[in-house]
Design an enzyme around this catalytic site. Structure first.
Site, PDB file in Angstrom:
ATOM      1  N   SER A 138     -48.433   8.394   5.587  1.00 56.13           N
ATOM      2  CA  SER A 138     -49.481   8.188   4.430  1.00 56.13           C
ATOM      3  C   SER A 138     -50.592   7.381   4.289  1.00 56.13           C
ATOM      4  O   SER A 138     -51.688   7.846   3.843  1.00 56.13           O
ATOM      5  CB  SER A 138     -48.721   8.652   2.900  1.00 56.13           C
ATOM      6  OG  SER A 138     -48.510   7.588   2.229  1.00 56.13           O
ATOM      7  N   ASP A 187     -53.432   3.955  -5.747  1.00 55.73           N
ATOM      8  CA  ASP A 187     -52.400   4.678  -6.578  1.00 55.73           C
ATOM      9  C   ASP A 187     -51.355   4.158  -6.366  1.00 55.73           C
ATOM     10  O   ASP A 187     -51.798   2.597  -5.757  1.00 55.73           O
ATOM     11  CB  ASP A 187     -52.470   5.912  -6.241  1.00 55.73           C
ATOM     12  CG  ASP A 187     -51.817   6.096  -4.102  1.00 55.73           C
ATOM     13  OD1 ASP A 187     -51.655   5.026  -4.498  1.00 55.73           O
ATOM     14  OD2 ASP A 187     -51.672   6.780  -3.766  1.00 55.73           O
ATOM     15  N   HIS A 234     -50.373   2.886  -2.218  1.00 59.16           N
ATOM     16  CA  HIS A 234     -52.133   3.509  -1.182  1.00 59.16           C
ATOM     17  C   HIS A 234     -52.862   2.150  -2.265  1.00 59.16           C
ATOM     18  O   HIS A 234     -53.370   3.126  -3.085  1.00 59.16           O
ATOM     19  CB  HIS A 234     -52.284   4.639  -0.817  1.00 59.16           C
ATOM     20  CG  HIS A 234     -51.499   5.212  -0.802  1.00 59.16           C
ATOM     21  ND1 HIS A 234     -51.007   6.263  -1.323  1.00 59.16           N
ATOM     22  CD2 HIS A 234     -50.465   5.874   0.297  1.00 59.16           C
ATOM     23  CE1 HIS A 234     -49.525   6.879  -0.895  1.00 59.16           C
ATOM     24  NE2 HIS A 234     -49.405   6.494  -0.034  1.00 59.16           N
TER      25      HIS A 234
END
Ligand code: NAG
Ligand code: NAG
Length: 366
Positions: A40, A331, A334
């Site tokens: 991600s 977040d 990340h």
């Protein structure tokens, strides 16, 4: 009057010629394309096509990105986007968009998938994802498309000069080893043996990609996962500190990744180049002196809920913070684009402690 003037004209002319020569040389040393394998941290939309909890194609993700939410796990650009800017490549299409919408593959493709790990099983608690082995299969599918677009000699040169960025490993810890209730290997392996297991799998797939013609590999370290707002929110670390045992575990992996880089460089002659991107070191440096980089918030997410705004990550239409450039974390897991930009710049021009045994700019010249 005339003589000095014409001298000046000549000098200017020579200067322009030499600048142009430099341009031509620089041009010849650029990467024609970039191929990205990862999770991600570098996904740019592959998971939009999958049944997964690990998705970010909704607001407020992309709140600072020109195209809004795209499946990037950031408020704006990823490290890959910034690195692309630096090496003169456009934003890469996610692999799924090259298949579904026929997006151009000649400047490279991004195969990264949120929740993916080096091991196939990692991240299965979050749903579908393209694991490392599937991402390699997807690259093979791009390769057969490329074979239709260029002859063998041209393709060999194209692949040989392209930059491959690999960023994996975080999910083998966060979404595998650190969830013993779901993944029994945590009790079967100590952290040394588990890191060996990961590195052996990694080496096999890197070798497959090398055998397919790719030559220039940037292998990113795993970051200090014990400092993620989500891990800090578990409350096992003393206030103001990261979870030390997790960082220690990741460092074991990173040390072995450096040895792998050394081995690969020893086993393959130039122009094959394998580089260790020390995102762990850069991350730690920024966490140690955030003020120097303009960050005031180092341990909470800009978008998230609960302790450190990291217990539950950023949900659809959640309200993010306003001063996003002052946050390291976007977040629960990340970083912000402000952080990503620094990491990309240091991968590109940083010294040996950032990028070993050379930086990305030097990789282009090998
Ligand atoms: C557990 O370890 C084995 C190797 O002994 C590996 O093949 C398997 O993928 C691992 N399982 C998980 C859930 O990570
Ligand atoms: C490097 O070569 C040695 C000797 O042939 C081999 O044992 C090792 O597996 C190779 N390592 C890698 C990562 O290619």
């Amino acid at each position: 009057m005339e003589k000095p003037n014409s001298g000046l004209v000549e000098k200017t002319f020579l200067l322009i010629i030499s600048i142009c020569l430099i341009c031509v040389v620089v041009e010849a040393e650029e990467f024609p394309a970039m191929f990205v394998i990862g999770d991600s941290l570098v996904d740019c939309g592959n998971n939009n096509f999958l049944r997964s909890f690990a998705r970010s194609d909704f607001m407020p993700y992309g709140i600072d990105f020109y195209a809004g939410p795209t499946g990037r796990f950031s408020n704006g650009k990823t490290i890959i986007d910034f690195l692309g800017d630096l090496v003169g490549l456009p934003l890469l299409p996610p692999f799924e968009a090259t298949i579904t919408f026929g997006r151009d593959i000649l400047k490279g493709v991004n195969y990264a998938s949120a929740a993916a790990g080096i091991l196939d099983e990692s991240g299965r608690n979050l749903g579908d994802r393209f694991s490392l082995s599937q991402q390699v299969e997807n690259f093979k599918s791009t390769l057969s498309q490329l074979k239709r677009k260029m002859d063998e000699r041209k393709l060999e040169e194209f692949l040989g000069k392209s930059l491959v960025v690999m960023n994996l490993g975080s999910n083998d810890y966060i979404n595998n080893y650190l969830i013993p209730s779901l993944y029994p290997n945590s009790s079967r392996y100590n952290s040394q043996d588990y890191a060996d297991l990961l590195i052996n799998h990694y080496a096999i797939h890197i070798t497959v990609l090398h055998n397919l013609g790719l030559r220039k590999f940037l292998l990113a370290a795993v970051g200090p996962l014990g400092c993620l707002p989500n891990q800090i929110a578990t409350g096992v670390a003393p206030p103001g500190k990261c979870v030390a045992f997790i960082n220690d575990m990741v460092e074991v992996f990173n040390k072995k990744l450096i040895s792998l880089v050394d081995q690969l460089n020893a086993n393959h002659t130039k122009p094959s180049t394998f580089v260790y991107g020390n995102t762990y070191g850069v991350f730690t440096d920024i966490l140690n002196r955030p003020d120097d980089y303009g960050f005031s918030e180092t341990d909470k997410g800009c978008c998230g809920i609960g302790k450190n705004r990291g217990q539950i990550t950023c949900l659809p239409f959640a309200m993010p913070c306003f001063n996003r450039d002052q946050y390291i974390f976007w977040d629960a897991y990340h970083p912000t684009q402000a952080f990503n930009q620094i990491v990309a710049q240091r991968a590109y021009t940083g010294g040996l402690s950032d990028c070993y045994p050379m930086n990305v700019k030097q990789m282009a010249q090998v």
